[in-house]
Design an enzyme around this catalytic site. Structure first.
Site, mmCIF file in Angstrom:
data_model
loop_
_atom_site.group_PDB
_atom_site.id
_atom_site.type_symbol
_atom_site.label_atom_id
_atom_site.label_comp_id
_atom_site.label_asym_id
_atom_site.label_seq_id
_atom_site.Cartn_x
_atom_site.Cartn_y
_atom_site.Cartn_z
ATOM 1 N N ALA A 20 11.923 -9.304 -3.078
ATOM 2 C CA ALA A 20 12.700 -9.168 -4.160
ATOM 3 C C ALA A 20 12.347 -7.894 -5.145
ATOM 4 C CB ALA A 20 12.425 -10.577 -4.883
ATOM 5 N N HIS A 36 0.744 -1.344 0.097
ATOM 6 C CA HIS A 36 0.069 -0.151 0.060
ATOM 7 C C HIS A 36 0.974 1.149 0.076
ATOM 8 C CE1 HIS A 36 -3.990 -2.089 1.098
ATOM 9 N NE2 HIS A 36 -2.809 -3.228 0.989
ATOM 10 N N ASP A 40 -6.808 4.861 1.854
ATOM 11 C CA ASP A 40 -6.467 3.586 1.631
ATOM 12 C C ASP A 40 -7.853 2.890 1.314
ATOM 13 O OD1 ASP A 40 -3.794 1.685 1.638
ATOM 14 O OD2 ASP A 40 -5.623 0.830 2.294
ATOM 15 N N GLN A 96 10.721 -6.945 -7.503
ATOM 16 C CA GLN A 96 9.682 -7.494 -8.408
ATOM 17 C C GLN A 96 9.467 -7.149 -9.786
ATOM 18 O OE1 GLN A 96 6.162 -9.498 -6.452
ATOM 19 N NE2 GLN A 96 4.880 -7.868 -7.326
#
Ligand SMILES: *[C@@H]1O[C@H](CO)[C@@H](O)[C@H](O)[C@H]1NC(C)=O
Length: 370
Positions: free
Chosen positions: A356, A18, A124, A358
């Site tokens: 990682a 988020h 959010d 991504q």
């Protein structure tokens, strides 16, 4: 008199999935409009964000008081990446208790700006309560989703309708969403654990039944997606909420900003070099995100399957369900014997702890399956 700049207040839920899209949106708004941006989060997340902000950014980072110990969470757990999976819902509940503090914070901003209200509050998807705060203060509110429309439409509809409850009772194995039939058939096995066990009385259902409907108080929904391929999900929200829905994506952090916002694990350079050494379209990428993990037996089976497949893979590993998510990853315990060593020696698989890069991995030509 000094020129008054419009102010946008942004507050993402305390999870990497988020915070990072919100940060990307904040930097984009800053670059394209002359708005002042107030980026709100809890103290630990703000500390981390300080080092993630590009040096030429004027985004203001503001701490909202929060102490996880007050919410029966382990000390200093302010982000989903350090909260054990079964306590994630408690972090959600704790975030909702920030309503009065957040309202105070915006009132203080208005006072500091000589009564000028922020142009907009961007909240959010988990902060439905924020739309009500904005309404009380006379400020425009928008929800921003870092996820695409289709997935979130399924999420929204499943949580509000719990259609799988009856199906399970009847011994069925799939269902349609009553208000989102376009999504077509959904198998029970496709549901994540919290959803599949939800019966309306569990904490997740109670939380979502309280706050998802609050979106109707919002002025509109922003999605980090593209209308041309995500129209079905966007149309669902237009119909469901009778609100404007804006596809504002793709919004991505630049490589440098992503590196700053990342959290250790493998560096992009390392992953790139590893992928460079593999043939085109040959690598599987396995990751469950920074909030989720899998059971020990699933982890064991997944490892066996990856090895048997003979394919190259990058796998982001986190301790399985039932173990301390912040503990060291125990390959000897949770993976088949010798797995880690065999994968390293054969250069078949790269195990990455926790995090990682991504976007770099997914955009690399050697990657073929996610
Ligand atoms: C949070 O509250 C606990 C218990 O009241 C206290 O010991 C701790 O120092 C507080 N943490 C922070 C970061 O203020």
């Amino acid at each position: 008199m000094a020129e008054k700049r419009e102010n946008v207040v942004m507050f993402p839920f305390m999870a990497q999935g988020h915070i990072i899209p919100f940060l990307a949106l904040a930097l984009l708004i800053e670059k394209t409009r002359n708005y002042k941006i107030t980026f709100v989060n809890t103290p630990f997340n703000i500390k981390k964000l300080r080092s993630s902000l590009p040096s030429d950014s004027c985004v203001q980072l503001v701490e909202i008081p929060f102490n996880s110990s007050d919410h029966d969470l382990p000390p200093n757990t302010e982000n989903c990446d350090v909260v054990p999976y079964h306590l994630v819902v408690q972090l959600l509940e704790a975030s909702a208790s920030l309503r009065p503090v957040f309202k105070q914070l915006v009132e203080d901003i208005i006072r500091q700006q000589d009564g000028q209200r922020p142009l907009c509050i961007i909240g959010d998807i988990f902060f439905g309560w924020m739309a009500g705060v904005a309404e009380e203060l006379g400020v425009f509110h928008a929800v921003f989703s870092g996820a695409g429309g289709f997935g979130l439409a399924c999420y929204y509809s499943i949580w509000l309708n719990l259609p799988h409850k009856q199906v399970k009772k009847d011994g069925g194995d799939h269902f349609l969403l009553p208000d989102f039939q376009e999504a077509s058939k959904i198998e029970l096995t496709q549901l994540p654990l919290t959803m599949s066990v939800a019966d309306g009385r569990d904490s997740w259902s109670i939380f979502h039944h309280k706050y998802l409907p609050e979106w109707t108080k919002s002025g509109g929904i922003l999605f980090n997606t593209v209308e041309e391929f995500d129209d079905i999900g966007l149309v669902y929200f237009k119909r469901k909420l009778s609100k404007p829905v804006w596809a504002v994506g793709p919004i991505l952090l630049s490589t440098e900003n992503r590196i700053r916002a990342s959290m250790g694990g493998a560096t992009p350079e390392y992953c790139k070099a590893w992928l460079d050494s593999k043939p085109e379209n040959s690598v599987l990428f396995v990751s469950f995100g920074s909030m989720n993990t899998i059971s020990p037996s699933q982890m064991m089976e997944l490892a066996k399957a990856l090895e048997l497949s003979g394919r190259h893979f990058i796998w982001v590993v986190r301790p399985p369900i039932g173990f301390d998510i912040n503990s060291e990853f125990k390959a000897n315990e949770w993976l088949p014997e010798g797995f880690k060593e065999r994968m390293r020696e054969s250069e078949k698989g790269l195990l990455v702890n926790k995090w990682a890069p991504q976007q770099e991995i997914l955009s690399h030509k050697s990657t073929c399956v996610f």
